[in-house]
Write a protein that holds these residues in place. Structure first.
Motif, PDB file in Angstrom:
ATOM      1  N   ARG A  33       0.835  -1.191   0.000  1.00 40.45           N
ATOM      2  CA  ARG A  33       0.000   0.000   0.000  1.00 40.45           C
ATOM      3  C   ARG A  33       0.879   1.253   0.000  1.00 40.45           C
ATOM      4  O   ARG A  33       2.034   1.197   0.422  1.00 40.45           O
TER       5      ARG A  33
ATOM      6  N   THR B 291      -1.442   8.278   1.340  1.00 38.03           N
ATOM      7  CA  THR B 291      -1.996   9.362   0.514  1.00 38.03           C
ATOM      8  C   THR B 291      -1.553  10.719   1.071  1.00 38.03           C
ATOM      9  O   THR B 291      -1.062  10.814   2.204  1.00 38.03           O
TER      10      THR B 291
ATOM     11  N   VAL C 291       5.971   3.304  -7.375  1.00 35.08           N
ATOM     12  CA  VAL C 291       4.537   3.556  -7.134  1.00 35.08           C
ATOM     13  C   VAL C 291       3.813   3.426  -8.467  1.00 35.08           C
ATOM     14  O   VAL C 291       4.336   3.856  -9.493  1.00 35.08           O
TER      15      VAL C 291
ATOM     16  N   ASP D  95       0.279   2.895 -11.254  1.00 33.41           N
ATOM     17  CA  ASP D  95      -1.020   3.388 -11.733  1.00 33.41           C
ATOM     18  C   ASP D  95      -1.117   4.913 -11.664  1.00 33.41           C
ATOM     19  O   ASP D  95      -2.171   5.467 -11.347  1.00 33.41           O
TER      20      ASP D  95
ATOM     21  N   SER E  20       0.110   6.987  -9.516  1.00 34.01           N
ATOM     22  CA  SER E  20       0.152   7.648  -8.203  1.00 34.01           C
ATOM     23  C   SER E  20       1.500   8.340  -8.009  1.00 34.01           C
ATOM     24  O   SER E  20       2.476   8.001  -8.662  1.00 34.01           O
TER      25      SER E  20
ATOM     26  N   GLN F 264       5.760  -1.965 -12.467  1.00 37.05           N
ATOM     27  CA  GLN F 264       4.321  -2.112 -12.703  1.00 37.05           C
ATOM     28  C   GLN F 264       4.074  -3.212 -13.742  1.00 37.05           C
ATOM     29  O   GLN F 264       3.160  -4.027 -13.589  1.00 37.05           O
TER      30      GLN F 264
ATOM     31  N   PRO G 256      -4.614  -5.647  -3.165  1.00 39.42           N
ATOM     32  CA  PRO G 256      -4.122  -4.510  -3.958  1.00 39.42           C
ATOM     33  C   PRO G 256      -2.613  -4.317  -3.804  1.00 39.42           C
ATOM     34  O   PRO G 256      -2.067  -4.553  -2.726  1.00 39.42           O
ATOM     35  N   CYS G 257      -1.966  -3.917  -4.879  1.00 38.82           N
ATOM     36  CA  CYS G 257      -0.530  -3.605  -4.815  1.00 38.82           C
ATOM     37  C   CYS G 257      -0.331  -2.254  -5.490  1.00 38.82           C
ATOM     38  O   CYS G 257      -0.429  -2.148  -6.710  1.00 38.82           O
ATOM     39  N   GLU G 258      -0.084  -1.227  -4.669  1.00 33.68           N
ATOM     40  CA  GLU G 258       0.030   0.151  -5.183  1.00 33.68           C
ATOM     41  C   GLU G 258       1.467   0.617  -5.311  1.00 33.68           C
ATOM     42  O   GLU G 258       1.744   1.662  -5.891  1.00 33.68           O
TER      43      GLU G 258
END
Ligand code: PMP
Ligand code: GLN
Length: 406
Positions: free
Chosen positions: A198, A201, A229, A231, A233, A315, A334-336
């Protein structure tokens, strides 16, 4: 008049320890970390090697670093950069680090005053904790917590206070707030987060800033995965938040960023008073780190492409690995960020996490890390972590073996 030292307890040599040539007794070892065993990463890598398993346990790439970086180390050695560099690190490397941090995060770290080159992230974290907490202090760690925080806090004489994340591995600020006492002195933040994958934010960081100011806390910010990081972000560094930055020691590691985990070179960025305190300890524990490597990293950092491309690179690996095990009964969480993919195996087994990771290694041939070891009071959620910093062939072989799961 001479004084007599108080008698220390002494014990005879342990015969089980093998032949002992020393006559007499030996001093009793002080009880440092008496309840601490061998780190899970060493345990699982040994088990993987013993059973010929694909090692997706311990986090390290199984592919090489950029040959240009490797050649730069040899070139620095050949050019004679082989003696002690300054205690705080090679100036060109400190300049490259401060320029990168300031450009990325809008910070104002001064290369000479605020950046110290360390022997990897682990030493940066250890020394940072020693310099800002002491006997009786409490330090909040967010659980699951990377396994070096707890012993480093205990060795400083302080008390680690584990605060769990939410059930889906988000930072739980009400739980953090509830854990703060008048003795709370510091909090260890880790984003991107190992083992959950994770990321914190901007709102998380603003909440941390409020709490840190309200309760006058130091922040030790473990950002070793800052360039992973996904997607679209962005990495929310403490360095982006001026009032947080002034009470934080930011720790990072070139091992992660440039695929050289065995080099053990990293840095700590902190405002002047904290850097001065950090260096007071650093100079007598490490003094400084491998000179030619520092020169090589300084040159290599002149080109931003390698670290700028890292998120995209990992990614793609994350996506390929997730797709390759999507048909198994493992549930992908999830993997952020980071290079770790966590899965829920409850459709496969009722075994506790450590036993499941051992079974997966010995019977299925893929090593993983149980999340339960990252808690003071082991949690059993049927979650294990895979490292996808591996060659495509390695990940494909792991997926082939995991396809046997029913
Ligand atoms: N923090 C975290 C969250 C890590 O995963 C690691 C290790 N890989 C470290 C710190 C230690 O970094 P290093 O290997 O540079 O000591
Ligand atoms: N940080 C790595 C991981 O989480 C392991 C580092 C180590 O082996 N100490 O897998």
């Amino acid at each position: 008049m001479a004084t007599t030292r108080a008698a220390r307890p002494r014990r005879p040599p342990d015969p089980a320890a093998g032949p002992c040539k020393m006559a007499g007794t030996m001093p009793v070892l002080p009880a440092k970390l008496p309840n601490t065993g061998t780190t899970i990463f060493t345990v699982m890598s040994a088990l993987a090697a013993e059973h010929g398993a694909v090692n997706l346990g311990q986090g390290f790439p199984d592919f090489g670093a950029d040959p240009a970086l490797l050649q730069a180390v040899s070139a620095a050695m050949a050019a004679g950069s082989n003696q002690y560099p300054p205690m705080t690190g090679v100036p060109a490397l400190r300049q490259a680090v401060s320029a990168k941090l300031n450009a990325l995060y809008g910070s104002t770290y001064d290369a000479d005053r605020d950046i110290t080159i360390t022997a990897g992230g682990t030493q940066g974290l250890f020394t940072a904790l020693q310099c800002c907490v002491g006997a009786g202090d409490e330090v909040i760690i967010i659980e699951p917590a990377y396994d070096s925080y707890d012993p480093a806090i205990r060795l400083a004489g302080a008390v680690p206070v584990g605060v769990p994340m939410t059930s889906d591995y988000r930072l739980d600020w009400s739980a953090v707030r509830a854990a703060i006492t008048p003795r709370t002195r510091a909090l260890v933040l880790n984003t991107p987060h190992n083992p959950s994958g994770r990321i914190a934010t901007g709102e998380d960081l603003r909440e941390l800033e409020r709490l840190a100011e309200q309760h006058d806390l130091f922040i030790i910010s473990d950002e070793v995965y800052e360039h992973m990081v996904f997607d679209g972000s962005v990495h929310e560094s403490v360095a982006r938040f001026p009032r947080l930055r002034e009470r934080s020691l930011l720790v990072s590691s070139f091992g992660k960023t440039f695929h050289v985990t065995g080099w053990k070179v990293g840095f700590v960025a902190a405002p002047p008073a904290l850097s001065a305190a950090f260096r007071r300890l650093h100079q007598y524990t490490v003094f400084t780190v491998h000179t030619p490597t520092q020169h090589a990293l300084a040159n290599y950092l002149a080109d931003p492409a390698p670290w700028q491309g890292l998120s995209g690179f990992y990614q793609a690996k994350r996506d390929a690995f997730r797709a390759s095990i999507a048909a198994t009964p493992l549930r992908l969480l999830p993997c952020e960020g980071t290079y770790f993919q966590t899965v829920d195996y409850s459709a496969v087994s009722d075994l506790p996490e450590l036993e499941f990771a051992q079974w997966l290694t010995t019977e299925i041939g893929v090593a993983a890390i149980p999340l339960s070891v990252f808690y003071q009071q082991p949690q059993e959620r049927r979650h294990v972590r895979f490292c996808f910093a591996k060659r495509d062939e390695t990940l494909a072989e792991a997926a082939k073996r995991l396809a046997k799961l029913r």
